[in-house]
Motif scaffolding. Sequence first.
Motif, PDB file in Angstrom:
ATOM      1  N   GLU A  81       1.716  13.541   2.820  1.00  0.00           N
ATOM      2  CA  GLU A  81       2.635  12.629   3.775  1.00  0.00           C
ATOM      3  C   GLU A  81       3.362  11.479   2.856  1.00  0.00           C
ATOM      4  O   GLU A  81       2.862  11.193   1.707  1.00  0.00           O
ATOM      5  CB  GLU A  81       1.860  11.646   4.944  1.00  0.00           C
ATOM      6  CG  GLU A  81       1.091  11.085   4.681  1.00  0.00           C
ATOM      7  CD  GLU A  81       0.483  11.141   6.146  1.00  0.00           C
ATOM      8  OE1 GLU A  81      -0.651   9.472   5.917  1.00  0.00           O
ATOM      9  OE2 GLU A  81      -0.014  11.745   7.027  1.00  0.00           O
ATOM     10  N   PRO A  82       4.011  10.810   3.308  1.00  0.00           N
ATOM     11  CA  PRO A  82       4.100   9.706   2.516  1.00  0.00           C
ATOM     12  C   PRO A  82       3.473   8.870   2.246  1.00  0.00           C
ATOM     13  O   PRO A  82       2.588   8.273   3.318  1.00  0.00           O
ATOM     14  CB  PRO A  82       5.364   8.781   2.944  1.00  0.00           C
ATOM     15  CG  PRO A  82       6.032   9.463   4.152  1.00  0.00           C
ATOM     16  CD  PRO A  82       5.258  10.618   4.509  1.00  0.00           C
TER      17      PRO A  82
ATOM     18  N   ARG B 184      -0.014   9.642   0.230  1.00  0.00           N
ATOM     19  CA  ARG B 184      -0.531  10.199   0.973  1.00  0.00           C
ATOM     20  C   ARG B 184      -1.226  11.596  -0.259  1.00  0.00           C
ATOM     21  O   ARG B 184       0.273  12.524  -0.379  1.00  0.00           O
ATOM     22  CB  ARG B 184      -1.736  10.278   1.500  1.00  0.00           C
ATOM     23  CG  ARG B 184      -2.870  11.488   2.192  1.00  0.00           C
ATOM     24  CD  ARG B 184      -2.967  10.281   3.222  1.00  0.00           C
ATOM     25  NE  ARG B 184      -4.406  11.507   3.709  1.00  0.00           N
ATOM     26  CZ  ARG B 184      -5.269  10.934   3.359  1.00  0.00           C
ATOM     27  NH1 ARG B 184      -5.848   9.727   2.970  1.00  0.00           N
ATOM     28  NH2 ARG B 184      -6.975  11.432   2.919  1.00  0.00           N
TER      29      ARG B 184
END
Length: 171
Positions: free
Chosen positions: A115-116, A118
């Motif tokens: 995800e953004p 990560r």
Amino acid sequence: MEEDPVESPDVVASVSVDLPTDTAFALFTDGIDRWWPKRNSFSRGTAAFIGLTEARGWYETGGDGETLGWGAALAWQPPQRLLLAWQISPDTQPWSPEPDPAKASEVEVRFLPIEPGRTQVKVLHDGFERHGPGGAGMAAGMASPMGWPALLEAYRVVAEREAGAPAATPE
């Protein structure tokens, strides 16, 4: 008649970190000296520097100034992928440099966005049969808790500091 060599199993390990993929890639490569344990070197704790660059591959410089190569960078695709030769011979204890690139296994490192902000860092180490009879023992060592899992844990700890927040535990 010569028997076919038995292929050693692949070693797979991964960790998730709270860093975007480009930062995770940079920490793994440019920042390797900050997270790779010095005891995991030919210099056995006395390495002055551990480096990883596209041009030089990965290497260490000992306290005496001698530079020893660990293997070439076979693919350098920031921020998604690295492919590195593991030119380390299991024929000596402790392991030593392997000058013949045909006897190197390979380490592929993937940086997969979760995800953004990560990233999952996944290591696939394979081709241990190229090391000859000692390859199976090397595979077992790299799959053990003190092999790639410990190396990625050291990476995760530094990534956690870089991110300024707790990161997930190794997978």
